[in-house]
Design a protein around this motif. Structure first.
Motif, short mmCIF file in Angstrom:
data_model
loop_
_atom_site.label_atom_id
_atom_site.label_comp_id
_atom_site.label_asym_id
_atom_site.label_seq_id
_atom_site.Cartn_x
_atom_site.Cartn_y
_atom_site.Cartn_z
N SER A 154 -4.31 0.17 0.36
CA SER A 154 -5.27 0.01 1.45
C SER A 154 -4.70 0.45 2.80
CB SER A 154 -5.70 -1.46 1.54
OG SER A 154 -4.64 -2.25 2.07
N HIS A 155 -5.52 0.29 3.83
CA HIS A 155 -5.09 0.65 5.19
C HIS A 155 -3.90 -0.19 5.65
CE1 HIS A 155 -7.40 -2.96 6.06
NE2 HIS A 155 -6.88 -2.98 7.26
N ASP A 156 -3.77 -1.41 5.11
CA ASP A 156 -2.66 -2.28 5.50
C ASP A 156 -1.30 -1.67 5.18
OD1 ASP A 156 -4.16 -4.35 6.56
OD2 ASP A 156 -4.41 -5.34 4.62
N GLU A 157 -1.27 -0.76 4.21
CA GLU A 157 0.01 -0.19 3.77
C GLU A 157 0.37 1.11 4.47
OE1 GLU A 157 1.78 -2.22 1.95
OE2 GLU A 157 0.00 -3.49 2.17
N VAL A 158 -0.49 1.59 5.37
CA VAL A 158 -0.21 2.86 6.06
C VAL A 158 -0.33 2.69 7.58
CG1 VAL A 158 -0.80 4.32 4.11
CG2 VAL A 158 -2.62 3.61 5.67
N VAL A 159 0.00 1.48 8.07
CA VAL A 159 -0.01 1.17 9.50
C VAL A 159 1.23 0.35 9.85
CG1 VAL A 159 -2.53 1.21 9.77
CG2 VAL A 159 -1.41 -0.91 9.08
N HIS A 160 1.44 0.12 11.15
CA HIS A 160 2.49 -0.77 11.65
C HIS A 160 3.89 -0.39 11.15
CE1 HIS A 160 -0.91 -2.92 13.04
NE2 HIS A 160 -1.20 -3.54 11.90
N LEU A 161 4.20 0.91 11.25
CA LEU A 161 5.52 1.45 10.90
C LEU A 161 5.83 1.39 9.41
CD1 LEU A 161 7.68 0.06 13.88
CD2 LEU A 161 6.43 2.24 13.72
N LYS A 162 4.80 1.21 8.57
CA LYS A 162 5.03 1.20 7.13
C LYS A 162 5.04 2.61 6.54
CE LYS A 162 2.86 -3.33 6.37
NZ LYS A 162 1.77 -4.05 5.67
N CYS A 163 4.64 3.60 7.34
CA CYS A 163 4.57 5.02 6.94
C CYS A 163 3.33 5.30 6.10
CB CYS A 163 5.80 5.47 6.16
SG CYS A 163 7.33 5.40 7.10
N SER A 164 2.91 6.56 6.12
CA SER A 164 1.83 7.01 5.25
C SER A 164 2.34 7.02 3.82
CB SER A 164 1.38 8.41 5.66
OG SER A 164 2.43 9.34 5.42
N MET A 165 1.44 7.16 2.86
CA MET A 165 1.87 7.23 1.47
C MET A 165 2.83 8.39 1.25
SD MET A 165 0.83 4.75 -0.41
CE MET A 165 1.26 5.48 -1.99
N LEU A 166 2.56 9.53 1.87
CA LEU A 166 3.43 10.69 1.69
C LEU A 166 4.85 10.40 2.17
CD1 LEU A 166 3.57 13.72 0.86
CD2 LEU A 166 3.12 14.27 3.25
N ASN A 167 4.95 9.79 3.33
CA ASN A 167 6.27 9.55 3.90
C ASN A 167 6.98 8.32 3.34
OD1 ASN A 167 6.60 11.83 5.56
ND2 ASN A 167 5.20 10.96 7.07
N LYS A 168 6.33 7.59 2.47
CA LYS A 168 7.02 6.54 1.71
C LYS A 168 7.85 7.15 0.59
CE LYS A 168 3.26 3.10 2.14
NZ LYS A 168 3.84 2.12 3.06
N MET A 169 7.46 8.36 0.16
CA MET A 169 8.08 8.96 -1.02
C MET A 169 9.49 9.46 -0.73
SD MET A 169 5.71 8.60 -3.30
CE MET A 169 5.19 7.09 -2.43
N PRO A 170 10.38 9.41 -1.72
CA PRO A 170 11.75 9.91 -1.53
C PRO A 170 11.81 11.43 -1.64
CG PRO A 170 11.45 9.16 -3.78
CD PRO A 170 10.16 8.85 -3.06
N GLY A 171 12.95 11.98 -1.25
CA GLY A 171 13.19 13.41 -1.45
C GLY A 171 12.77 14.29 -0.29
N LEU A 172 12.96 15.59 -0.49
CA LEU A 172 12.52 16.57 0.49
C LEU A 172 11.01 16.72 0.43
CD1 LEU A 172 15.36 19.21 -0.12
CD2 LEU A 172 15.24 17.47 1.68
N GLU A 173 10.46 17.52 1.33
CA GLU A 173 9.01 17.57 1.50
C GLU A 173 8.27 17.89 0.20
OE1 GLU A 173 5.93 17.04 4.51
OE2 GLU A 173 8.06 16.59 4.37
N ASP A 174 8.71 18.92 -0.52
CA ASP A 174 8.01 19.29 -1.75
C ASP A 174 8.06 18.17 -2.78
OD1 ASP A 174 7.33 21.72 -0.69
OD2 ASP A 174 8.88 22.86 -1.74
#
Length: 271
Positions: free
Chosen positions: A70-90
């Motif tokens: 939900s929106h609760d997990e992509v606000v308040h410095l928790k990062c977007s889903m993409l930027n939660k992921m490990p590794g380089l951009e690809d």
């Protein structure tokens, strides 16, 4: 009526006449936290946290659940889903693809907050629109197209939603392949005539010799392949269908061989 509720209070979706609260669905916050904890990990460490992805099925039948990102997990410095992921951009995009495939295949209804389907980079804010310009980047467009394909698969196949709350609609093929961080499971239709086999690889290591046990001697048609060029994959040609062999694997009498790419998702239909 949906309960955004995170405690272990019983029978939130149970009938009122039996002492329940009579909600239609309950958010599965336990699944959400376990899923996000797992997905944030470097793939090397996922093998030690394998149970985080399987635990929710041990209590799935206790309520009528919705799997929520939900929106609760992509606000308040928790990062977007993409930027939660490990590794380089690809790698971040590939992680999201396999994560979303596991989510869509898992029992329970689904909630994915807007913008996470195409890999919104910034956290969500009510003060601005989504970063639609990101779709000019092929990686974001490929992710969106993959999510679209998952949703079409969901809509087209009743086995994905008609029996979401008991073991009649779900079966693990191998829930314990922790060393390779691969999950395989089946979504079963009520009439047994339209079923889907999911295989999800949560590491960048390709398994060219991969073999998975199957429920019966049948022909397994490849209906979704994350390595397709349409989703930013290699586009390597793969068989459209595979006939099960009489070769034991995963405690099953029959199995199929399939070269599984790193972060690969393969979904097969069978009757």
């Amino acid at each position: 009526m949906i309960a955004e509720e995170s405690t272990a209070w019983p029978m939130v979706t149970g009938p009122a006449e039996n002492g329940g609260l009579n909600f239609s669905y309950k958010w599965n916050m336990g699944w959400m936290h376990d899923f996000l904890d797992y997905m944030k990990l470097d793939p090397y460490f996922r093998k030690g946290n394998h149970n985080k992805m399987t635990f929710a099925m041990s209590y799935n039948s206790s309520e009528r659940y919705i799997l929520v990102l939900s929106h609760d997990e992509v606000v308040h410095l928790k990062c977007s889903m993409l930027n939660k992921m490990p590794g380089l951009e690809d790698e971040k995009f590939k992680n999201l693809m396999v994560g979303y495939a596991f989510m869509l295949g898992h029992q329970g209804k689904k909630l994915l907050f807007m913008g996470q389907d195409f890999g919104q980079s910034r956290e969500w804010s009510e003060e601005r629109e989504l970063d639609w310009y990101l779709l000019e980047d092929p990686r974001h467009k490929h992710l969106q197209d993959f999510v679209k394909a998952l949703l079409h698969l969901y809509k087209k196949n009743p086995c994905m939603y008609e029996n979401d709350h008991d073991w009649g609609g779900f079966e693990w093929i191998n829930a314990n392949d922790a060393d390779r961080s691969i999950f395989s499971f089946v979504r079963k239709s009520k009439d047994g005539k339209n079923n889907l086999l999911f295989v999800c690889n949560f590491t960048p290591v390709a398994r060219e010799d991969y073999r998975v046990g199957v429920p019966k001697a049948s022909t397994y048609k490849l209906v979704l392949n994350s390595d397709d060029a349409a989703f930013g994959g290699s586009g390597e040609k793969r068989p459209a269908s595979i006939k099960a062999e009489h070769s034991e694997c995963d405690g099953r009498e029959y199995s199929i061989a399939y070269p599984l790419p790193g972060y690969g998702v393969a979904v097969f239909s069978y009757k």
